[in-house]
Design an enzyme around this catalytic site. Sequence first.
Site, PDB file in Angstrom:
ATOM      1  N   HIS A  87       0.835  -1.204   0.000  1.00  0.00           N
ATOM      2  CA  HIS A  87       0.000   0.000   0.000  1.00  0.00           C
ATOM      3  C   HIS A  87       0.877   1.266   0.000  1.00  0.00           C
ATOM      4  O   HIS A  87       1.914   1.294  -0.596  1.00  0.00           O
ATOM      5  CB  HIS A  87      -0.973  -0.032   1.179  1.00  0.00           C
ATOM      6  CG  HIS A  87      -1.782  -1.287   1.219  1.00  0.00           C
ATOM      7  ND1 HIS A  87      -2.886  -1.492   0.434  1.00  0.00           N
ATOM      8  CD2 HIS A  87      -1.599  -2.437   1.932  1.00  0.00           C
ATOM      9  CE1 HIS A  87      -3.370  -2.699   0.659  1.00  0.00           C
ATOM     10  NE2 HIS A  87      -2.611  -3.300   1.554  1.00  0.00           N
ATOM     11  N   GLU A 111       2.002 -11.540   5.960  1.00  0.00           N
ATOM     12  CA  GLU A 111       0.982 -10.822   6.726  1.00  0.00           C
ATOM     13  C   GLU A 111       1.427 -10.863   8.184  1.00  0.00           C
ATOM     14  O   GLU A 111       1.394 -11.900   8.831  1.00  0.00           O
ATOM     15  CB  GLU A 111      -0.390 -11.479   6.561  1.00  0.00           C
ATOM     16  CG  GLU A 111      -0.976 -11.376   5.163  1.00  0.00           C
ATOM     17  CD  GLU A 111      -1.568 -10.010   4.859  1.00  0.00           C
ATOM     18  OE1 GLU A 111      -1.388  -9.085   5.682  1.00  0.00           O
ATOM     19  OE2 GLU A 111      -2.214  -9.869   3.799  1.00  0.00           O
ATOM     20  N   HIS A 144       2.913  -6.874   4.738  1.00  0.00           N
ATOM     21  CA  HIS A 144       1.587  -6.303   4.980  1.00  0.00           C
ATOM     22  C   HIS A 144       1.169  -6.528   6.422  1.00  0.00           C
ATOM     23  O   HIS A 144       1.803  -7.263   7.173  1.00  0.00           O
ATOM     24  CB  HIS A 144       0.548  -6.961   4.062  1.00  0.00           C
ATOM     25  CG  HIS A 144       0.706  -6.628   2.622  1.00  0.00           C
ATOM     26  ND1 HIS A 144      -0.121  -5.749   1.960  1.00  0.00           N
ATOM     27  CD2 HIS A 144       1.603  -7.054   1.699  1.00  0.00           C
ATOM     28  CE1 HIS A 144       0.263  -5.646   0.698  1.00  0.00           C
ATOM     29  NE2 HIS A 144       1.307  -6.444   0.519  1.00  0.00           N
TER      30      HIS A 144
END
Length: 760
Positions: free
Chosen positions: A582, A723, A651
């Site tokens: 992102h 993650e 992430h």
Amino acid sequence: MKKITCAVCTALLTLGVYISPAQAADVTVNLPTFPVVLNGVTMEQSKSQYPMLVYKDITYVPMTWADTRLLGLESNWTQQNGLVIQKAATVQDQKTAQSTYKPYTMSNANAASYKATIASGKITVNGKTITNSSEEYPLLVFRDVTYFPLTWRFAVTEFGWNYTFDSKNGLAITPKATTSVSNTAVNTSGDIVGQIVKVTGSSVNLRSDAGTASSTVGQANKNEELLVLGTKTVDGKVWYQVMRTSGGDKMWIASWYTEKSGNSTTNQTPNDTSNSSNNTVIKPSTETMVGKTVVVTGSVVNLRANPNTTSAVVGQAAQGDSFTVLAEKTVDGDTWYQVQSKSGVKAWIAGWLTKEQSTPDNNNNQSNNTAENYDMVGKKVSVNTNGVNLRTEPGTNSKIAGTVNKGTQYTVLTLKTVDGDVWYQVQAANGSKVWIASWLVDKVSSTNSSSNNGTVSNSGERTRLVLQSVKEQGDKTIIRLQHGKGNGYTTSKVSATELVLQLGNVYLNTDDSINQVYKNGPLQHLQVQDAGSLLKATFTLQKGAYCTVKEDGDDLVITAYNQHAAGERGLEGKVIVIDPGHGGSDPGAIGKVLGVTDANVGLTVGQKLRDLLEAEGATVIMTRDTDIRVGLNDRPAMANKAEADLFVSIHANSTTRSEPKGIQVYYYAPTTNANLYAQSFIRKDLASHVSSALQATTGTGSVVMTANYAVLRENDRPSILVETGFLSNAEEEALLAQDSYRQKLANGIYQGICNYLGQY
């Protein structure tokens, strides 16, 4: 100071981040010994992660999203204005509050008293500046959450709440409920749906549902562009359901804070031949596919906001999915179809990745057709694309029995028509009878055709397989096989030292010998053998080597890479791409308690990992090193261009539930993709080492998983996606907010990479 985008009132929670330990004053706080009731909800104290507190005989409420929503408050935090607290336009009634309130709990019981600190920074309440350091009852910070004093001054004078206290019933505060939000259904039609709007306000709240009473799940900056998915009217005002143009979650924004963007395309009727773009034409419906059904032929096809390959991806379609064409456009000579996705979003799909669905004769619409009714029964067909699903029953909703690639050949046993689609029953390689969609195969001429029951097969004129060249270039070896454009191939075996390809529609001349031994580089031996109607190419590799498999015209190019060039050890000479997820206008997931963002976790952990890797001699490429947005496809492209040794995307996770927790390490190497499956052993090995090391360094459980993420799917390099934890879980969000825990995450990924490389 770091800017944090917060949910409703969760900006309050982050003040602890901004307090300098040298300046913050410690005070003693106690848990209340009396009941506290907020908007009809009795607050649980014993095992609450954020209990009510008492300081100087005044009760303090934690400014979490769940607790402040009970009181009908909103807040925003910016570097310029600091913390701004104000009344929300809509306040829940007690019945709604009691049914929706979910407290933050923990397993251990709270003590009777704790230490808290006095919050610092600029604070504004209802338009009035608060000098917190001189307040008799200042805002406090406890467990990194800001606590607000429930004094008469604030509760009654500023916010107009009903306020009662007695020794028997304790404290009860009830805000005055406003008109409930209407349950108007989402409207997914209308001129604005499918269009791009531009944000006109500064730091405009994005909400979980339409209406100011809904929770804030993020913020949009001025001039940011959003795709409109639907509309809803609440209390006479129009709200837009939107998605960021880079993709992500569905959110809501007040329409009056937006305007139509110049990048939008107008939703025109099929008969409208005008368009603002000179290279875009909407054809008249009499000449187009409008109203007809098309079937997706590509394996995974993007659905886009506008008819071009650079437009935002708003969804995906799988092979065999069917759509009704709503409109058609030609852009730069390419045909695009407007369709409606399963979620109701109007989007565009590339015409060249679809095929018109054939309409069978009416007498073929039977649930159990016999072979003699059809001309195709007994005929041979060849699969026309890679990654085609075989199913246990006819129909796209049936269970998948396997997948096959282009060139696989079958004999049709019988047919069925399901919902207007024709399906062929065929015999798979294991002898079982399965079904395949008729539009994903082509009829094979009887000349030079032979069936091989579900593997890559010969169809039509066979091509002579020729070893064009072998180039050994240090830590890589490039093999070119003249295979014939369009001929089928598949990866049938991968191990630590071997790769096997099955090659269809080719033959080996008796004078040719493709059986070579190599002394240098990652490839040690190449052997090509007849395997019935196929050729089998076996590549024997050095331990830890891996391959890419690409088509280049008539050639099949296999490039073998070594983990270490001659003389290298460990991280020396390695090129590693770190991909913080992102960034910029896309914060990714946002924590519901502290407002921690996916983007910030990825960037910080990535930078710490970079420092560790560079200290040991690795060359590190960051897809982003600041808070900027990077295109989704640009990230793997950096690794491919640099021929990086490894790619690691970082992430923070999130779900709609608060219970899930733990670290997940993803890789992607499906059997339907010969290039990725050729690296399946190495990709899984990398993910396993990193997962184990992360669990050891953080003490948090970690698992290895596989998923079709773009940064993994479009990546030719050994790649994983980490993650680091769930921002939707209050406990893990609190961990991810800590710099020390982010360092542990970086240490874990670093150690996993070292362990992975150290075995080769």
